[in-house]
Design an enzyme around this catalytic site. Structure first.
Site, PDB file in Angstrom:
ATOM      1  CG  PHE A  11      -2.138  -0.819   1.078  1.00 47.16           C
ATOM      2  CD1 PHE A  11      -3.267  -0.309   0.474  1.00 47.16           C
ATOM      3  CD2 PHE A  11      -2.146  -2.114   1.537  1.00 47.16           C
ATOM      4  CE1 PHE A  11      -4.398  -1.085   0.321  1.00 47.16           C
ATOM      5  CE2 PHE A  11      -3.273  -2.899   1.400  1.00 47.16           C
ATOM      6  CZ  PHE A  11      -4.399  -2.385   0.786  1.00 47.16           C
ATOM      7  CE1 TYR A  13       9.782  -1.316  -0.628  1.00 49.69           C
ATOM      8  CE2 TYR A  13       8.435  -2.897  -1.805  1.00 49.69           C
ATOM      9  CZ  TYR A  13       9.671  -2.430  -1.426  1.00 49.69           C
ATOM     10  OH  TYR A  13      10.792  -3.071  -1.845  1.00 49.69           O
ATOM     11  N   GLY A 109       7.146  -6.058   1.531  1.00 48.53           N
ATOM     12  CA  GLY A 109       7.603  -4.754   1.095  1.00 48.53           C
ATOM     13  C   GLY A 109       7.320  -3.611   2.053  1.00 48.53           C
ATOM     14  CG  ASP A 110       3.449  -1.809   2.441  1.00 42.12           C
ATOM     15  OD1 ASP A 110       3.894  -0.828   1.838  1.00 42.12           O
ATOM     16  OD2 ASP A 110       2.393  -2.390   2.137  1.00 42.12           O
ATOM     17  CD  GLN A 111       9.954  -5.921   6.616  1.00 46.48           C
ATOM     18  OE1 GLN A 111      10.418  -5.292   7.531  1.00 46.48           O
ATOM     19  NE2 GLN A 111      10.687  -6.676   5.851  1.00 46.48           N
TER      20      GLN A 111
END
Length: 115
Positions: A11, A13, A109-111
């Site tokens: 969302f 990244y 990815g978002d992390q």
């Protein structure tokens, strides 16, 4: 009703993959901080940090300021800003899933930029 897990996928990244004319990788930045940018985010950054970012803060000597280069202060501030934004908004999304009785899962990815 049949869904048990809500998977949040990329969302916040964006990752950078640039290739030359022979389709060889020239820039690969899986951390995404240089490309996760929008006019609204730049405005919010300026309000919070008291200065605006310049194009050179994202593209430096053709290197697109990848995570492999030593970050200067504007880059460090941008990374901090993004991390805070991502953490706050992922918390909201996970809470909505939990309130609906669902498990929340996030794509890797978002992390990388904050969670």
């Amino acid at each position: 009703p049949q869904v048990d897990v809500v998977r949040f996928t990329t969302f916040f990244y964006q990752f950078t993959l640039l290739f030359d004319q022979k389709q060889r990788e020239k820039v690969v930045d899986w951390f995404g901080c240089a490309c996760t940018v929008s006019p609204a985010a730049l405005d919010d950054f300026e309000k919070e940090y008291g200065y605006s970012l310049r194009p050179e803060d994202f593209v430096n000597e053709g290197s697109y300021n990848s995570a492999w280069r030593v970050p200067r202060k504007p880059q460090r501030d941008w990374i901090d800003f993004l991390s805070h934004f991502v953490r706050a908004n992922v918390k909201k999304l996970a809470s909505l899933s939990h309130e609906a009785g669902k498990e929340a899962m996030m794509f890797l990815g978002d992390q990388w930029i904050g969670t």
